[in-house]
Design an enzyme around this catalytic site. Structure first.
Site, PDB file in Angstrom:
ATOM      1  N   GLY A  14       0.929  -1.100   0.023  1.00  0.00           N
ATOM      2  CA  GLY A  14      -0.081   0.109  -0.009  1.00  0.00           C
ATOM      3  C   GLY A  14       0.935   1.288  -0.144  1.00  0.00           C
ATOM      4  CB  CYS A  15       0.101   4.654   1.053  1.00  0.00           C
ATOM      5  SG  CYS A  15       0.848   6.480   1.319  1.00  0.00           S
ATOM      6  CG  PHE A  16       5.898   5.240  -0.311  1.00  0.00           C
ATOM      7  CD1 PHE A  16       5.042   6.611  -0.004  1.00  0.00           C
ATOM      8  CD2 PHE A  16       6.647   5.311  -1.495  1.00  0.00           C
ATOM      9  CE1 PHE A  16       5.272   7.889  -0.999  1.00  0.00           C
ATOM     10  CE2 PHE A  16       6.681   6.455  -2.478  1.00  0.00           C
ATOM     11  CZ  PHE A  16       5.791   7.512  -1.984  1.00  0.00           C
ATOM     12  CB  CYS A  18       0.751   2.989   5.581  1.00  0.00           C
ATOM     13  SG  CYS A  18      -0.635   4.127   5.123  1.00  0.00           S
TER      14      CYS A  18
END
Length: 182
Positions: A14-16, A18
């Site tokens: 997912g989003c880096f 996070c």
């Protein structure tokens, strides 16, 4: 990134933002860099990766001290903080750039990742099968500077409050005995 004296782990889930916010809390994680890996562009940037057609995933590249934390623990944390059962998606973040992937740096990392996936699937840890890719690490492209330490610099930004903070908190709870002091 200059050659590290520490081993590297490169993970996409997912989003880096996070992943960076979660992993930087672990004792033994020396550095966490957001970036891109796994695509076909010779010099990807955030805009190109966000379009979803570059083939790159948002990743974090961790340098870690194996005297303080091992690769298996990093993988356990990885599988704790994201949903590895959704293809090209983490929550509302949709596209191949948000896929779940382990980019291994050697045969031992590959074997450990494949064994952990098999074990978690066998135990029914998740209600659906894990779709995490286990692929050789390619060229790591460091993300633009404004992505570095994003959560620490923007803790009250909407996405950070709604998505990043809960993942960082989940890691703190699950790995309370493995956190950096302070």
């Amino acid at each position: 990134m200059p050659q590290s004296v520490f081993p590297l782990a490169t993970l996409a889930g997912g989003c880096f933002w996070c992943l960076e916010a979660a992993f930087e809390q672990l004792e033994g994680v020396v550095s966490v860099l957001p970036g891109y890996m796994g695509g076909h562009l010779p010099c990807p940037n955030y805009e190109a990766v966000c379009r979803g057609d570059s083939g790159h995933a948002e990743v974090v590249q961790l340098a870690y001290d194996p005297a303080l934390i091992d690769y298996e623990t990093l993988l356990a944390a990885f599988f704790t903080i994201h949903d590895p059962t959704t293809l090209n998606r983490q929550g509302h973040d949709v596209g191949s750039q948000y896929r779940s992937a382990i980019f291994y740096h050697d045969a031992a990392q590959q074997a450990m990742a494949e064994a952990m996936i098999a074990r978690l699937n066998g135990e029914g840890y998740w209600p659906s099968p894990i779709v995490t890719e286990v692929v050789p690490a390619g060229t790591f492209f460091e993300a633009e500077e404004y992505h570095h330490a994003y959560f620490r610099r923007n803790p009250y930004q909407g996405y950070c409050l709604a998505v990043v903070a809960p993942k960082a908190a989940k890691l703190r709870q699950a790995f309370a005995d493995r956190l950096k002091p302070g």
